[in-house]
Write an enzyme that holds these catalytic residues in place. Structure first.
Site, PDB file in Angstrom:
ATOM      1  N   TYR A 111     -54.402  63.184  54.523  1.00 36.58           N
ATOM      2  CA  TYR A 111     -53.054  63.658  54.196  1.00 36.58           C
ATOM      3  C   TYR A 111     -53.080  65.172  54.232  1.00 36.58           C
ATOM      4  CZ  TYR A 111     -48.711  64.340  51.531  1.00 36.58           C
ATOM      5  OH  TYR A 111     -47.454  64.716  51.122  1.00 36.58           O
ATOM      6  N   ASP A 150     -58.882  71.164  56.127  1.00 40.85           N
ATOM      7  CA  ASP A 150     -57.885  71.134  55.061  1.00 40.85           C
ATOM      8  C   ASP A 150     -58.655  71.097  53.744  1.00 40.85           C
ATOM      9  OD1 ASP A 150     -56.184  70.358  53.040  1.00 40.85           O
ATOM     10  OD2 ASP A 150     -55.046  68.957  54.265  1.00 40.85           O
ATOM     11  N   LYS A 208     -52.992  74.073  45.984  1.00 39.20           N
ATOM     12  CA  LYS A 208     -52.811  74.293  44.548  1.00 39.20           C
ATOM     13  C   LYS A 208     -53.986  74.941  43.822  1.00 39.20           C
ATOM     14  CE  LYS A 208     -53.163  69.485  45.476  1.00 39.20           C
ATOM     15  NZ  LYS A 208     -52.243  68.472  45.960  1.00 39.20           N
TER      16      LYS A 208
END
Ligand code: HOZ
Length: 429
Positions: free
Chosen positions: A146, A241, A269
């Site tokens: 994702y 990622d 984050k």
């Protein structure tokens, strides 16, 4: 007796009248595990407290960033000191330079770094850059990975897309998805085949170097090195990622921990210490194509926001200055791993525990879980029972078998003992 959550129940009823599904991000709706989402009021250290006053040992940690626990005091203090100077300038600040310099000093292969406001933005910008740099359109992603919710990434995606088993997403055009090629995680032959079938057309390979959106799935030995070799041979940009792994698996993230270099890296984050922040960075040769240096356009009014920067800077600096944190995370998660392994033998069902560093997850699977198909074939209905068993005893796990658990330094040995003890009382119905 089950924990009372009458306030959460009332809040969920009310939320559904004005927020789609009552939540602002799908996985947290508890739709797949069933039941009512827990509405939180505050959190400190390893604990979250809900609107009914129940407490939970937190294994989500805001989906990763709370590496040092909730409301880490130096971060809270830094925000309080900074806020009176304005919440946003929409103009450059010295703090952004300090943040960029700090990231560069910690992460390998980052010559230039651009701040954004989320991991989604970071990944979509990195992909655009890879396409602009190579002049190619197609890219490879992996089933169950994702990379945020930009259109091109939602093909065979993990996290909520997997949790809700969404096969096609209305609103995403065939044209956008056509350039997304997918391969099973941990299968280098599949990547070789895609590359051969699309010779000279692939701009990027993007991967979670340790997958965290289909549960935790570490890369097989040699797999990331194999991707690196393919990218080198074919002029493809390798994007890591590191939204979950960055600054968590090591100060230099998965690149450092696993010893494989990426061309571009995306962060989320974690680098905001919980504030809405992301970034993408990499080699100068590629990054200099971003506007205003080059013509690959990317922008954001809140990018480099001073409050987000000071929060992230304070947390990253703490991580950089205290390398023992990584040993502590490793040791605590290893203790949890060992303990769960011992007690889950009582459950009348096969299971497997995947872990790398402070990312860990349990799959009720009779075989090793090395890719999305393995994760999907596990007994995820049993995971849902396990989730509620733990929740009712005050242990807050991600509400999906397709999410990794994250450990913080704030968790104590007795919190871990308690988690293991509670898990040991779980029996298959
Ligand atoms: N995409 C997140 C987990 N991988 C879920 C975020 C959330 O619901 O807050």
């Amino acid at each position: 007796m089950a924990t009372q959550r009458t306030t959460s129940t009332a809040l969920f009823d009310r939320a559904q009248l004005s927020i789609p599904g009552g939540v602002n991000s799908p996985v947290r709706a508890f739709k797949s595990v069933g039941g009512i989402p827990v509405f939180m009021k505050k959190a400190k250290g390893a604990y979250m407290y809900d609107a009914d006053g129940n407490s939970y040992i937190d294994y989500i940690n805001s989906w990763g960033p709370m590496i040092l626990g909730h409301a880490f005091e130096p971060v809270v203090k830094a925000i309080q000191e900074k806020a009176p100077d304005s919440m946003s300038f929409g103009a450059p600040t010295e703090l952004e330079i300090e943040m960029a310099e700090l990231i560069k000093s910690m992460a390998p292969n980052v010559d230039l770094v651009r701040m954004v406001s989320s991991g989604t933005e970071a990944c979509m910008s990195a992909l655009r850059l890879a396409r602009g740099y190579t002049g190619r359109n197609k890219f490879i992603k992996f089933e169950g990975c994702y990379h945020g919710h930009a259109d091109a990434f939602l093909v065979k995606a993990g996290s909520g897309v997997a949790t809700f088993n969404i096969q096609t997403i209305p609103g995403i055009t065939a044209g956008v998805s056509m350039d997304t090629l997918t391969a099973p995680y941990n299968n280098i032959d599949a990547v070789n085949q895609l590359v051969a079938a699309n010779k000279g057309e692939i701009a990027a390979i993007i991967i979670e170097p340790v997958a965290g959106n289909m549960g935790c799935i570490p890369p097989a030995p040699g797999y990331l090195e194999g991707l690196r070799a393919i990218c080198d041979a074919e002029g493809i940009v390798l994007i890591f990622d590191e939204v979950m792994t960055g600054f968590r698996l090591a100060a230099g993230g998965a690149q450092e921990r696993l010893g494989v270099n990426a061309d571009l890296v995306t962060y989320g984050k974690v680098i905001g210490g919980g504030m809405p922040v992301g970034a993408f960075g990499g080699k100068k040769e590629i990054m200099q194509h971003i506007a205003p240096l080059g013509n690959v356009y990317q922008a954001g009014t809140l990018s480099g926001n001073p409050i987000a920067m000071i929060a992230g800077y304070t947390m990253l600096k703490t991580l950089k200055d205290n390398p023992s944190i990584y040993k502590e995370l490793e040791d605590k998660t290893a203790t949890l791993h060992k303990g769960l392994d011992e007690v889950l033998k009582n459950v009348n069902s096969p299971y497997t525990i995947n872990r790398l560093g402070s990312m860990i997850s349990v799959h009720f699977s009779e075989k090793p879980v090395t890719n999305f198909t393995d994760a999907a074939e596990a007994n995820n209905a049993l995971f849902n029972q396990f989730f509620h068993h733990m929740l009712n005893e005050g242990i807050y796990l991600p509400p999906s078998a397709y999410e990794t658990w994250f450990i913080s330094t704030a968790i104590s040995a007795s919190d871990i003992d308690r988690t293991i003890e509670v898990a040991g009382k779980f029996f298959k119905n």
